[in-house]
Design an enzyme around this catalytic site. Structure first.
Site, PDB file in Angstrom:
ATOM      1  N   ALA A 244      63.380  34.083  45.327  1.00 34.41           N
ATOM      2  CA  ALA A 244      64.177  35.318  45.397  1.00 34.41           C
ATOM      3  C   ALA A 244      65.370  35.262  44.454  1.00 34.41           C
ATOM      4  CB  ALA A 244      64.631  35.563  46.837  1.00 34.41           C
ATOM      5  N   ARG A 245      66.429  34.615  44.865  1.00 31.59           N
ATOM      6  CA  ARG A 245      67.646  34.499  44.056  1.00 31.59           C
ATOM      7  C   ARG A 245      68.350  33.193  44.371  1.00 31.59           C
ATOM      8  NH1 ARG A 245      65.812  38.023  41.505  1.00 31.59           N
ATOM      9  NH2 ARG A 245      66.790  39.907  40.649  1.00 31.59           N
ATOM     10  N   ASP A 269      62.303  28.418  42.367  1.00 32.37           N
ATOM     11  CA  ASP A 269      62.184  29.189  41.132  1.00 32.37           C
ATOM     12  C   ASP A 269      63.530  29.753  40.687  1.00 32.37           C
ATOM     13  OD1 ASP A 269      60.536  30.515  39.057  1.00 32.37           O
ATOM     14  OD2 ASP A 269      61.112  32.366  40.084  1.00 32.37           O
ATOM     15  N   GLU A 274      71.223  29.489  35.678  1.00 31.85           N
ATOM     16  CA  GLU A 274      69.897  29.605  35.094  1.00 31.85           C
ATOM     17  C   GLU A 274      69.987  29.762  33.585  1.00 31.85           C
ATOM     18  OE1 GLU A 274      68.043  32.839  37.204  1.00 31.85           O
ATOM     19  OE2 GLU A 274      67.735  31.610  39.001  1.00 31.85           O
ATOM     20  N   HIS A 293      62.755  30.541  37.076  1.00 34.37           N
ATOM     21  CA  HIS A 293      62.857  31.965  37.424  1.00 34.37           C
ATOM     22  C   HIS A 293      61.791  32.787  36.691  1.00 34.37           C
ATOM     23  CE1 HIS A 293      65.862  35.224  38.926  1.00 34.37           C
ATOM     24  NE2 HIS A 293      64.602  35.572  39.123  1.00 34.37           N
TER      25      HIS A 293
END
Length: 352
Positions: A244-245, A269, A274, A293
């Site tokens: 998700a985040r 992920d 990032e 991501h």
């Protein structure tokens, strides 16, 4: 004075060129390509006269181009900000509300690949794919029995947020005869059941799940919800997955839980920063599968998402109600600004 040709600004590129092709063919829309490497004054001059801003994803987006109050204050003709995907945490919705600027996202356009990615991480972890790969590279994969994994059939998965992506994840888990739990405070038990899961509270989900997969937005309610206390309540043989985040889970707490063996592994992920630096501790743990991501970023989805984004911009800039409107409560104020800037009044909200 009314604007006949609406300016739509974006940085660098779209995920797929189809968006630029569609929008570039519209006589009433002027695409304005900005560059992060250009002089800030030049970018501000372009944004200040734009009606729309297609904001970049967090991984690529740079300061000071976030959709915050400071940006809005310098863009008097800005009517709308659109996120790249379903998430819109790079946009300050409260600031947009105060400014009469609508926010739209691309919810539903990349649900399938994110759900598939979550399943891939679940399978990779429980089958010990990453661990076995590393063992082969190290030359330590001599005893296959020591590399044995587990089945996911019959296991319990807990889904945090059973919206567009969570619903698909539940469906895919059902194909493996998994018991599906879901924690979602905005849906009733009946609604959750319709989406293929049993509604539970957060402590129950932590306690009963063999896999926990996160599919909720990042906001004030979810920031840091997976902290040391949450990981401590999980089963020691459970796996944590977040597509998700970043910052929904506390990275330090996750590292500590994995190091202490309080949970079996994690599929991540999304990160606080990032892309994460190559020396990030999570990237060097045998119990972790990590990706940069990319869960929602398949070739097919890039096309679908870019096409849907372009079509939404066309509808919005021509006065129609966009299909993925995040803040409908400010439509009256937005409609007043739209009429003043564009020269005609947009459609009313359905049912208004």
């Amino acid at each position: 004075m009314a604007i006949n040709r609406k300016r739509l600004a974006f940085f660098e590129r779209w995920f797929d060129p189809v968006a630029e092709q569609i929008l570039g063919a519209q006589d009433d829309i002027e695409l304005v390509r900005l560059s992060y490497d250009a002089a800030a004054a030049d970018n501000w001059a372009e944004l200040a006269t734009s009606c729309g801003y297609q904001i970049g994803a967090r991984t690529e987006l740079r300061e000071p181009w976030f959709g915050d109050a400071a940006l809005l204050a310098r863009c008097p003709t800005l009517l709308a900000i659109s996120s790249t995907g379903a998430g819109y945490d790079v946009i300050d919705v409260d600031a947009c509300n105060a400014a009469g600027v609508i926010v739209v996202n691309q919810s539903g356009t990349n649900s399938e690949p994110v759900a598939e990615h979550a399943i891939a991480l679940m399978l990779g972890l429980t089958k010990r794919v990453g661990f076995s790969h590393r063992a082969m590279l190290k030359g330590t994969a001599h005893d296959r029995l020591q590399l044995s994994g587990n089945n996911i059939r019959g296991k319990t998965v807990g889904i945090v947020g059973i919206g567009q992506i969570g619903r698909l994840t539940a469906r895919y888990c059902a194909a493996f005869d998994m018991t599906v739990l879901a924690c979602d405070p905005y849906l009733t038990a009946a609604q959750v059941a319709e989406r293929g899961a049993r509604k539970v509270d957060f402590p129950t989900l932590l306690r009963e799940s063999d896999f926990i997969t996160v599919h909720c937005p990042r906001n004030a309610e979810t920031l840091g919800m997976f902290d040391a206390a949450a990981f401590a309540r999980m089963k020691p043989n459970a796996y944590f997955i977040n597509t998700a985040r970043g910052k929904i889970h506390d990275e330090g707490a996750l590292i500590e839980a994995l190091t202490a063996g309080r949970i079996a592994g994690a599929g991540i992920d999304v990160f606080d920063v990032e892309p994460p630096p190559p020396d990030h501790p999570l990237l060097h743990m045998d119990t972790v599968m990590a990706t940069p991501h990319i869960a929602g970023g398949t070739v097919e989805t890039h096309y679908d998402m870019a096409k849907a984004t372009a079509e939404q911009w066309i509808a919005l800039l021509r006065g129609r109600v966009p299909p993925r409107l995040v803040n409908p409560e400010i439509w009256p104020a937005y409609a007043d600004r739209f009429e003043r800037i564009i020269g005609f009044r947009p459609d009313p909200l359905p049912g208004a």
